[in-house]
Write an enzyme that holds these catalytic residues in place. Structure first.
Site, mmCIF file in Angstrom:
data_model
loop_
_atom_site.group_PDB
_atom_site.id
_atom_site.type_symbol
_atom_site.label_atom_id
_atom_site.label_comp_id
_atom_site.label_asym_id
_atom_site.label_seq_id
_atom_site.Cartn_x
_atom_site.Cartn_y
_atom_site.Cartn_z
ATOM 1 N N VAL A 185 14.272 24.003 23.309
ATOM 2 C CA VAL A 185 13.997 25.628 23.183
ATOM 3 C C VAL A 185 13.043 26.097 24.313
ATOM 4 O O VAL A 185 13.201 26.883 24.554
ATOM 5 C CB VAL A 185 13.551 25.925 21.684
ATOM 6 C CG1 VAL A 185 13.327 27.245 21.400
ATOM 7 C CG2 VAL A 185 14.533 25.277 20.829
ATOM 8 N N LYS A 244 5.036 33.422 8.683
ATOM 9 C CA LYS A 244 4.515 33.926 9.747
ATOM 10 C C LYS A 244 5.527 34.555 10.661
ATOM 11 O O LYS A 244 5.506 35.669 11.328
ATOM 12 C CB LYS A 244 3.514 32.895 10.715
ATOM 13 C CG LYS A 244 3.344 33.346 12.343
ATOM 14 C CD LYS A 244 2.989 32.372 12.997
ATOM 15 C CE LYS A 244 3.131 32.594 14.648
ATOM 16 N NZ LYS A 244 4.626 32.559 15.125
ATOM 17 N N ASN A 245 6.698 34.146 10.731
ATOM 18 C CA ASN A 245 7.924 34.544 11.660
ATOM 19 C C ASN A 245 8.680 35.480 10.738
ATOM 20 O O ASN A 245 9.765 35.942 11.343
ATOM 21 C CB ASN A 245 8.600 33.345 12.180
ATOM 22 C CG ASN A 245 7.818 32.538 13.347
ATOM 23 O OD1 ASN A 245 6.700 33.228 13.695
ATOM 24 N ND2 ASN A 245 8.332 31.443 13.698
ATOM 25 N N ASP A 286 9.133 24.477 16.388
ATOM 26 C CA ASP A 286 7.863 24.843 15.871
ATOM 27 C C ASP A 286 7.441 23.591 14.789
ATOM 28 O O ASP A 286 6.263 23.367 14.529
ATOM 29 C CB ASP A 286 7.430 25.835 14.868
ATOM 30 C CG ASP A 286 7.714 27.221 15.892
ATOM 31 O OD1 ASP A 286 7.757 27.108 17.147
ATOM 32 O OD2 ASP A 286 7.796 28.404 15.615
ATOM 33 N N CYS A 346 2.176 31.761 21.822
ATOM 34 C CA CYS A 346 1.982 30.515 22.314
ATOM 35 C C CYS A 346 2.112 30.271 23.853
ATOM 36 O O CYS A 346 3.220 30.787 24.277
ATOM 37 C CB CYS A 346 2.329 29.648 21.513
ATOM 38 S SG CYS A 346 1.563 29.374 20.018
ATOM 39 N N ARG A 371 3.357 38.452 19.828
ATOM 40 C CA ARG A 371 4.512 38.567 20.434
ATOM 41 C C ARG A 371 5.250 39.672 19.815
ATOM 42 O O ARG A 371 6.337 40.357 19.963
ATOM 43 C CB ARG A 371 5.521 37.632 20.231
ATOM 44 C CG ARG A 371 4.998 36.219 21.085
ATOM 45 C CD ARG A 371 6.017 35.181 21.657
ATOM 46 N NE ARG A 371 7.014 35.670 22.384
ATOM 47 C CZ ARG A 371 6.522 35.990 23.789
ATOM 48 N NH1 ARG A 371 5.241 35.865 24.158
ATOM 49 N NH2 ARG A 371 7.518 36.527 24.528
#
Ligand SMILES: CC(=O)N[C@H]1[C@@H](OP(=O)(O)OP(=O)(O)OC[C@H]2O[C@@H](n3ccc(=O)[nH]c3=O)[C@H](O)[C@@H]2O)O[C@H](CO)[C@@H](O)[C@@H]1O
Ligand SMILES: C=C(OP(=O)(O)O)C(=O)O
Length: 446
Positions: free
Chosen positions: A336, A26-27, A314, A124, A100
């Site tokens: 973070v 996903k990232n 995450d 999120c 994002r």
């Protein structure tokens, strides 16, 4: 508290057992899709998962004249950016709050069109999530930025210029912003204090395939020599280490055994060390990793999230559910995001004992110490979890609620499960393949 109407009933107490497959991260995948916009020829991205963030970026690319179509193999996208054009602001704005990723369109659109409109970002709700670093670096490249009520308007009066940048914190998004802008900027860009997550390395691989010149030092410095033109790429996306770790945590918390096809040791080394310290077992082969609970008691640990190569933030929320089953006191220091522990109050309602603190607990002081952020937790275990009514707060918090509901005695009603689709492909089918007893009210699922 908002209660969404997409509810899942979870009947807990059954270990998750079987095999699932994770695909592209996903990232990484949505960012590689944005990179296609920089090319003068079509790009081919493989191992693309069907998740909401991919759909959002696909929609935004299409609005800007990029044709996006499925390729020959399942999970393959072909993106043709040869006719990039300005999009209607209202159409872009329809994507406000969705993800994002829109912020990463800045550099590519400034290069291709000389201007860009960026809607309000989603993602999120786990902290303030400012985007000041992004705009600071874009200004350094020569962009002009105007904030209006509906979003940010950017302009490049002339070709953007390479520059020397030091990030105040190794932000993943801001590092990607620099990469996606510097590759076509005039001259050299030196970025120090860069993020070096595996997804960033994979994005650099994508850009290099397109013709970019990028060197990564071992000290968080990245040097990019701008080029005049980039081509397309053909790339198999790195697999999702965050999803893989979520399923690993689910195996541990439910006393199960899950083979995660596609999980890769190299990008998960820090998670695997922690998983082993807690008492989880795993076995790695060429195709994936098997995770299981070996029996006996789990061990409490001290855990601190950090930028790569530290323990990825995450990974934290799903693993905390497993820590509720460990003997003794575990310490979790989230460094973070300032507000990523709110999800624990629902776990306490289920019977967990988790106490939050404003102080930095554990080894080091972080940016959030001595301020009003509950960013450290002490988890006392083991505790028996009971089914409850749960409202999903964010992506990983949501997945951790699913794990808790599966590990608990009795039935839970989990509200807002649609949010999980943002980052977990076919999670409902995967749950059923693993023997979870879940049902959508009115429709039996398994
Ligand atoms: C789509 C995506 O890839 N999301 C990931 C990305 O988010 P994202 O790229 O948004 O996260 P960042 O690494 O930028 O954020 C890290 C920290 O930097 C701060 N910050 C960031 C930018 C900025 O302009 N100003 C600022 O202060 C943030 O508030 C946060 O405290 O990296 C995070 C950290 O690994 C992951 O949790 C997210 O899953
Ligand atoms: C925080 C996350 O994602 P995003 O940055 O897309 O909100 C996440 O994937 O856990």
């Amino acid at each position: 508290m908002t209660v969404n109407d997409d509810v899942l009933l979870v009947h807990g107490g059954t270990p998750l057992e079987g095999e699932i497959r994770v695909r592209g991260a996903k990232n990484l995948v949505p960012k590689a899709m944005v990179a296609a916009l920089l090319g003068s020829a079509p790009s081919r991205l493989r191992n693309v998962p069907d998740i909401r963030d991919v759909r959002v970026v696909r929609g935004l690319l299409q609005l800007h004249g990029v044709t996006v179509r499925p390729g020959d193999e399942p999970g393959e996208l072909v993106m043709d950016p040869t006719r990039v054009e300005s999009a209607n602001v209202a159409d872009i704005d329809a994507h406000a709050g969705s993800s994002r990723i829109p912020i990463l369109f800045c550099g590519p659109l400034l290069h291709r069109l000389g201007h860009a409109f960026i809607p309000g970002l989603g993602g999120c709700d786990i902290g303030g999530r400012p985007i000041d670093f992004h705009f600071d670096v874009l200004r350094q490249f020569g962009a002009r930025i105007e904030k209006r009520d509906d979003g940010q308007y950017l302009e490049a009066p002339q070709r953007l210029r390479g520059t020397k940048i030091r990030l105040p914190y190794p932000s993943v998004g801001a590092t990607e912003q620099v990469l996606l802008t510097a590759v076509l900027a005039e001259g050299v860009t030196e970025l120090s204090n860069a993020a070096v997550e595996p997804e960033i390395e994979d994005l650099i691989c994508v850009l290099q395939k397109m013709g970019a010149i990028i060197a990564m030092d071992t000290d968080r410095t990245i040097r990019i020599t701008g080029v005049d033109k980039l081509g397309g790429y053909n790339h198999h996306a790195l697999s999702d280490r965050l999803e893989a770790a979520s399923w690993a945590s689910a195996a541990l918390a439910t006393e199960g055994n899950i083979y995660v096809r596609g999980a890769q040791q190299r990008s998960m080394m820090t998670f695997l060390n922690t998983f082993r310290k807690v008492g989880g077992a795993f076995e790695i082969d060429d195709e994936g990793i098997r995770f299981w609970h070996p029996g006996g008691l789990l061990k409490s640990i001290a855990l601190e999230t950090d930028v790569h190569p530290g323990f990825q933030t995450d990974w934290q929320q799903p693993l905390v559910v497993a820590l509720t089953q460990a003997t003794g006191l575990s310490i979790v220091h989230e460094t973070v995001y300032e507000s990523r522990l709110g999800f624990t109050s629902a776990l306490n309602q289920m019977g967990a004992h988790i106490q939050l603190y404003r102080e930095c607990l554990g080894g080091s002081n972080c940016r959030f110490g001595q301020r009003n952020f509950l960013h450290s937790a002490v988890v006392s275990g083991p505790t028996r979890l009971q089914g409850a009514d749960l409202v999903i707060p964010d992506l990983r918090g949501g997945f951790s609620y699913l794990i808790a509901a599966l590990a608990a005695q009795g039935t839970s009603r989990v509200h807002g499960i649609g949010l999980i689709n943002r980052g977990y492909e076919n999670f409902m089918e995967k749950l059923m393949e693993l023997g979870a007893k879940v049902e959508l009210p009115g429709k039996a699922l398994g």
